[in-house]
Write an enzyme that holds these catalytic residues in place. Sequence first.
Site, short mmCIF file in Angstrom:
data_model
loop_
_atom_site.label_atom_id
_atom_site.label_comp_id
_atom_site.label_asym_id
_atom_site.label_seq_id
_atom_site.Cartn_x
_atom_site.Cartn_y
_atom_site.Cartn_z
N GLY A 170 0.79 -1.23 0.00
CA GLY A 170 0.00 0.00 0.00
C GLY A 170 0.81 1.28 0.00
N CYS B 83 -28.44 -8.42 -15.79
CA CYS B 83 -27.86 -8.23 -17.12
C CYS B 83 -28.84 -8.68 -18.19
CB CYS B 83 -26.56 -9.03 -17.23
SG CYS B 83 -25.87 -9.05 -18.89
N CYS C 239 -27.03 -11.97 -19.98
CA CYS C 239 -26.78 -13.25 -19.33
C CYS C 239 -27.64 -13.46 -18.07
CB CYS C 239 -25.31 -13.38 -18.96
SG CYS C 239 -24.82 -12.40 -17.51
N CYS D 1 -19.49 -12.23 -18.96
CA CYS D 1 -20.84 -12.29 -19.52
C CYS D 1 -20.91 -13.33 -20.64
CB CYS D 1 -21.23 -10.89 -20.03
SG CYS D 1 -22.97 -10.71 -20.42
#
Lengths: 357, 252, 282
Positions: free
Chosen positions: C29, C238, C241, C269
């Site tokens: 980080g 979606c 899908c 997808c």
Amino acid sequence: MYVAVKGGEKAISAAHAWLEETRRGDAAIPELTVAQIEQQMGLAVDRVMAEGSCHDRFLAALAIKQAKGDLIEAAFLLRAYRTTLPRFGASDPLDTAAMRLRRRISATYKDLPGGQVLGPTFDYTHRLLDFALAAEGEDRASAPEAITPVAAAPRVTELLAREGLMQREAADDAEPGDLTRQPLTFPAERPVRLQNLARGDEGFLLALGYSTQRGYGNAHPFVGEIRVGHIAVEFTPPELGFPIALGEIAITECQMVNQFKGSRSEPPQFTRGYGLVFGHGERRAMAMSLVDRGLRAAELGEDVTAPAQDAEFVLYHSDNIEATGFVEHLKLPHYVDFQSELENLRTIRQSAAAAAE
Amino acid sequence: MTTPLLTAQGLDLRFGSIAALSDVAIDITAGEVVAIVGESGSGKTTLLRVLSGLMAPDSGTVRWLGEDVHAMGEAARRRLMRTDWGFVHQNPRDGLRLAVSAGGNVGERLMAVGARHYGNIRSEALSWLAKVEIDANRIDDLPRTFSGGMQQRLQIARTLVTRPKLVFMDEPTGGLDVSVQARLLDLIRSLSRELGLAVLIVTHDIAAARLLADRILVMRRGAVVEQGLTDRVLDDPQHPYTQLLVSSVLAA
Amino acid sequence: MDGYNFAYLDEATKRMIRRAILKAVAIPGHQIPFGGREMPLPYGWGTGGIQVTASILGPDDTLKVIDQGSDDTTNAISIRRFFTRVAGVATTEHTAEASIIQTRHRIPERLLREDQIMVYQVPQPEPLFKLEPRRTETKRLHALADYGLMHVRLYEDIARLGHIAKAYDYPVMVNGRYLMSPSPIPAFDNPKMHRMPALQLFGAGREKRIYAIPPYTEVRSLDFEDHPFRPIRAPHSCALCGSGDTYLDEVITDDRGGRLFVCSDTDHCAERQADAAKEAAE
């Protein structure tokens, strides 16, 4: 039925082909040669060399041709090319006192050894569009030649320094930082600041320099000297142990003489602002020297109040390749983040509406 | 005699040829209010900055609970300034975040030391705003909408929220109207009593010193010319400069 | 490609960048400054991610490049073409097949593996920059773990709006020590970073910083106990899908407010659609 749009690759190829067509323009008109750009648009070439951090007139001219005249785009091409070049060392410091002078002026003295040499300058021209230039093949009268060569011209700042009126720069053999290899860190020492300014955007430097004249960090500058000419670049290979001349480059140097600084313990002296650029670039060299002086505010015990005195602000925003990259990146798709903002806003508004009921 | 929280001795500091501090010694015990008085240029603000670690002396030491303040490192000093110490600036705008709401200003120190419950932070902020007599419904307002006196009271709340042991105050009533000053001094007095705070207050206002301080140090040209219990020093000044200071107040 | 080293950068530069990456991995980080080079693509368009990828890429790697979750957006195409030209490596659109995934603004929906590396393109590595633009000051704040400024900002959001207003580039605490910008991924993707099996590398070319999250590291989005972090997504399924738990793009279909939602992660997808078709056939 919704079908996701595909074919981005084809679109990019077509876009680039169209770009190439517009770059060439009307095929009935003669193509620009790199030599023509290098010779007849010399100041554009100088600017691209300065901001591209690379002295090569041919490459700079080629970049300008490829970039359709966009000088920042051309500097970008030159910088990217520079990254691939192997580096085998650093030249000896340039001795600008030994310049083969073309132009040398000083605003601080009426006359001085070496005289005021105007050289090829736009100064004092009347800015009237010359339509005769639209015709080509005209026989233009050549400029009259002087009989005596330019006399020896000692540096103005040296004249002042000998009298004790101007600070000399402290001689320093330490290796300066290299912004093309290491990231900029703060506090930034003067050599690194000057490096940053030497390749900074001319417009940005000009505006900041201008601001110092209008009260945003006032240093009462005088042009001590502007020198334009050629200088030998020397390199000392470790195998030989003595300097060899690699060739000559054109440079512009500006030294500004600014208000004196002193205290009860130190007698007052004039302070310096310095600018040095590839090619013939007076506007840049002068602006650079004004901003250099502005950035010395802290070390000279002055209050830092103006943008041109704020090192982080100036040095982080001077690089126009970085700037244009980031500004223009806003054209990239950002719809994923925008979707999050939309949903967040919708949620907050729903909660607010529910709370109001 | 209780051990002092903060002790300093042999403090010297020069700015060029000017002696800003000349062999200054001072200490302060828990719950005590000490005033440092003098004219401008006397070195009182410089002394405060040296004692709070903001400026280093040329020689001499400052110890907090036995530890050398200038040797402890910036990280330790910053932690101290967020927990056991507080600093109230003369100009409240130097001690507040102007773009942050009153509640955010008071809650910040709590969040900086690990508070993670929004509701608790907010109620703590509300109780402090009440203690400094700022209306609860101003909690979400920005300090720039507050009067000078209110900003100063907000600064005090922001400083006291982590219950520091020692608070440095630099001319906290400077720049405020006389009536506003009186209210602020009363507030400082009652809070310091209620919370058992030690306060080191720099002021050119003798009357404020008399109202607040248990002990008083009189400074002139970087040196402490007289010190002692407030009443004693002000009622029976020994040093000619103190006598001059006191008499000028009476005359006014 | 003639005249250029494998993956464009010379070996000395790659070594310098790898050293920076090692430092970054050692201090999760924390931003490591590095001597970023001028690249043939503009600053702000992925030069940091490209330099990181170029430094870790080998001839046997398989590279996937996505932007907004899709392989087919113009800049993803441009970057993929660049690496094809200068490295000749295999490229893929399938997350499962990639060894290195360079991304702008999304984390793939599919869980990544220990043998994969994520390279994020970062425009602004400093999480505090909107609150404190001076680098000299933010450097000190990170060194002293003094993050009060950020918590105050979140407090202010709740006081003003009732919710935290950050929807993307949502600040996280890494390994309990450093405050980090996850890059402008939607807040929805933040939880994927927590204890991810893959190594996560972050490159900011213009600002010249590299940082990293080693595999299986703790990554927590900042929040309050009584206002916990919530990932945001459009509350729809979606249209292609049927997924109800992936991040969706909103597509405007007509000028009368018609809209539908589709998975942002085009590979995921497509996989779901292929699986559904197979199942239907069985």
